[in-house]
Write a protein that holds these residues in place. Structure first.
Motif, PDB file in Angstrom:
ATOM      1  N   LEU A  90       0.824  -1.214   0.000  1.00  0.00           N
ATOM      2  CA  LEU A  90       0.000   0.000   0.000  1.00  0.00           C
ATOM      3  C   LEU A  90       0.855   1.260   0.000  1.00  0.00           C
ATOM      4  O   LEU A  90       0.546   2.235  -0.695  1.00  0.00           O
ATOM      5  N   VAL A  91       1.939   1.250   0.753  1.00  0.00           N
ATOM      6  CA  VAL A  91       2.833   2.413   0.785  1.00  0.00           C
ATOM      7  C   VAL A  91       3.463   2.627  -0.584  1.00  0.00           C
ATOM      8  O   VAL A  91       3.548   3.761  -1.079  1.00  0.00           O
ATOM      9  N   VAL A  92       3.881   1.541  -1.249  1.00  0.00           N
ATOM     10  CA  VAL A  92       4.487   1.651  -2.579  1.00  0.00           C
ATOM     11  C   VAL A  92       3.463   2.172  -3.586  1.00  0.00           C
ATOM     12  O   VAL A  92       3.770   3.047  -4.407  1.00  0.00           O
ATOM     13  N   VAL A  93       2.236   1.679  -3.538  1.00  0.00           N
ATOM     14  CA  VAL A  93       1.191   2.137  -4.468  1.00  0.00           C
ATOM     15  C   VAL A  93       0.880   3.617  -4.240  1.00  0.00           C
ATOM     16  O   VAL A  93       0.715   4.379  -5.209  1.00  0.00           O
ATOM     17  N   MET A  94       0.817   4.036  -2.989  1.00  0.00           N
ATOM     18  CA  MET A  94       0.549   5.452  -2.706  1.00  0.00           C
ATOM     19  C   MET A  94       1.682   6.335  -3.206  1.00  0.00           C
ATOM     20  O   MET A  94       1.444   7.409  -3.780  1.00  0.00           O
ATOM     21  N   ALA A  95       2.931   5.914  -3.026  1.00  0.00           N
ATOM     22  CA  ALA A  95       4.073   6.692  -3.511  1.00  0.00           C
ATOM     23  C   ALA A  95       4.049   6.777  -5.030  1.00  0.00           C
ATOM     24  O   ALA A  95       4.292   7.849  -5.607  1.00  0.00           O
ATOM     25  N   ALA A  96       3.736   5.667  -5.710  1.00  0.00           N
ATOM     26  CA  ALA A  96       3.654   5.677  -7.173  1.00  0.00           C
ATOM     27  C   ALA A  96       2.531   6.605  -7.638  1.00  0.00           C
ATOM     28  O   ALA A  96       2.688   7.324  -8.639  1.00  0.00           O
ATOM     29  N   GLY A  97       1.424   6.625  -6.945  1.00  0.00           N
ATOM     30  CA  GLY A  97       0.326   7.516  -7.292  1.00  0.00           C
ATOM     31  C   GLY A  97       0.710   8.980  -7.154  1.00  0.00           C
ATOM     32  O   GLY A  97       0.379   9.802  -8.015  1.00  0.00           O
TER      33      GLY A  97
END
Length: 155
Positions: free
Chosen positions: A93-100
């Motif tokens: 989730l942290v990686v997806v939020m950073a990519a977003g």
């Protein structure tokens, strides 16, 4: 019935009984002589001072492990339910939020760049008199996209 609930229920019943007894004794103490009333008042204050305070409600759990280190023992309760998969999901989730956030930043940056490039292209390719560049509404005129459609031919 839960052990904590029954214990609290029992304490509540005891407190109610104590209040009823105290009310009954207080109503009968008015007819007693002064010295006996004073002794009863002192005894009542001592009893209230020694009264057991209600215990805090504590969540009970069983220890998952006991670690011994010399003469000391330590109880281990494990983690709070986050195993390997829970931690992996949190990291994902942290990686997806950073990519977003990176994608939003790139999109906004490209949008601003394209807007400035279109404005520069309109300025460089249009036949406008020099007075148009000094007009305060000129930038708004260019942003509305009216360049080339209603522009007067000044020669």
């Amino acid at each position: 019935m839960n052990t904590n609930y029954s214990h609290l229920h029992q304490e509540t019943l005891q407190n109610r009984f104590g209040l009823r007894v105290a009310a009954r004794l207080s109503s009968g103490a008015e007819a007693l002589p002064h010295d006996i009333g004073e002794r009863l008042r002192v005894a009542r204050e001592q009893a209230v001072g020694r009264r057991k305070q209600p215990a805090a409600v504590v969540r009970r759990r069983t220890a998952s492990a006991v670690s011994l280190n010399g003469r000391t023992a330590t109880l281990s309760f494990g983690d709070d339910g986050l195993g390997f998969w829970g931690r992996l999901a949190s990291a994902a989730l942290v990686v997806v939020m950073a990519a977003g956030l990176v994608a939003i930043n790139v999109t906004q940056s490209d949008s601003r760049t394209m807007e400035v490039a279109n404005l520069d292209a309109a300025l460089l390719t249009d036949d406008l008199p020099p007075e148009a560049y000094a007009d305060p509404g000129f930038l708004q005129y260019l942003k509305t996209g009216s360049v080339g459609t209603n522009a007067p031919a000044a020669r």
